[in-house]
Design an enzyme around this catalytic site. Structure first.
Site, PDB file in Angstrom:
ATOM      1  CG  ASP B 125      -1.814  -1.045   1.430  1.00  0.00           C
ATOM      2  OD1 ASP B 125      -1.956  -1.822   0.472  1.00  0.00           O
ATOM      3  OD2 ASP B 125      -2.432  -1.139   2.510  1.00  0.00           O
ATOM      4  CG  ASP B 127       1.010   3.164   4.749  1.00  0.00           C
ATOM      5  OD1 ASP B 127      -0.206   2.915   4.776  1.00  0.00           O
ATOM      6  OD2 ASP B 127       1.884   2.284   4.850  1.00  0.00           O
TER       7      ASP B 127
END
Lengths: 99, 197
Positions: B125, B127
């Site tokens: 991901d 962040d």
């Protein structure tokens, strides 16, 4: 990724369902649905491996305070701390209670 | 020092004796540690050590006097990488979207851009942190989330309010109460821009 299953004694199933929490690091998503009377089943899908004992103990501590309703709970965990798990479950129980 | 700042200078001698081997390895390799959202004793800062595996996160404290270098998430906005990964492509896409905002890069992308230590992979991901001193209306949060969701990987943006951090995704959603992460732990709150009672 690891999937864990737990079962606890429970009361009666509620009417509604609830989805609380959030997909994202340090958090979790909790789906609560009515289960079979007397039974609370929990499935945890977690990105943190080797934490079955920790979940078991955490659930035991939460449910010994008061008997939970009969639910089928699905948890998607993204490395939440025990404090966050507790809050999200409380939030879920609250939302189910409001239906 | 704020949560997500990266700090260099910790030594293995400052680790507790029960620290796993991979923690010593990371510290001895000169990897930075990440400031955690937690209260530490005066003269100390709460930090986390990252290992290669996802479950390898070790919470400890570092003496402030040992800090030799500090990199804040905002300082990484201009750092580029030659690696071709979804999280880095997402970053390229979002830089212009966030250009006018007080934002920064955290998590594995921040760690990799700041240290050069490869922490990102194909499924990482992205962040991000967005510092919002003023309240971000829920409608505006929804609009921003819609843009982030066009990125080539999942983007986890945390709104940093004066009182803690809340996930943009949750604030943009329909839940009345949202999870605010503060130095004293997590709380469910109605308004993340209000002090927790």
């Amino acid at each position: 990724m690891e999937t864990l299953s737990f079962e606890f004694p429970a009361g009666q199933p509620p009417k509604g369902r609830a989805l609380v929490g959030c997909v994202g690091s340090g958090d979790l998503e909790v789906l609560l649905e009515p289960g079979s009377p007397g039974k609370l089943t929990i499935q945890v899908q977690t990105s943190v491996n080797g934490a079955e004992q920790r979940w078991q103990h955490l659930f035991e501590r939460i449910f010994q305070e008061h008997t939970p309703p009969a639910l089928k709970i699905d948890i998607h965990d993204f490395g939440a701390t025990p404090g966050v798990v507790r809050l999200r479950l409380e939030q879920g129980f609250e939302e189910i209670g409001h239906d | 020092m704020n949560a997500h700042d990266l700090l260099w200078g910790m030594t293995s001698g400052q680790l507790p004796s029960d620290a796993p081997a991979w923690v010593l390895e990371a510290i001895n390799a000169g990897h930075p540690v990440v400031v955690r959202r937690a209260i530490a004793e005066p003269g100390q800062v709460a930090v986390g050590v990252r290992g290669r595996l996802r479950e390898q996160r070790f919470a400890t404290v570092m003496p402030l006097a040992a800090v030799q270098r500090r990199v804040v998430p905002e300082a990484l906005r201009g750092v580029t990488s030659s690696r071709d990964l979804p999280a880095l492509r997402a970053l390229d896409l979002l830089r212009p979207v966030l250009a006018q905002e007080a934002w920064g890069i955290t998590g594995s992308a921040g760690f990799e851009l700041a240290s050069g230590v490869q922490a990102l992979h194909e499924h990482s991901d992205l962040d991000l942190i967005l510092r919002t001193h003023e309240r971000l209306e829920r409608g505006d949060a929804e609009d921003l989330l819609a843009i982030l969701d066009t990125a080539p990987c999942a983007v986890d943006l945390q709104l940093q309010t004066p009182f803690g951090a809340v996930a943009l995704r949750e604030w943009a959603g329909g839940s009345r109460r949202v999870l605010l992460k503060t130095v004293s732990g997590a709380h469910l709150v109605v308004d993340p821009w209000q002090a927790v009672a």
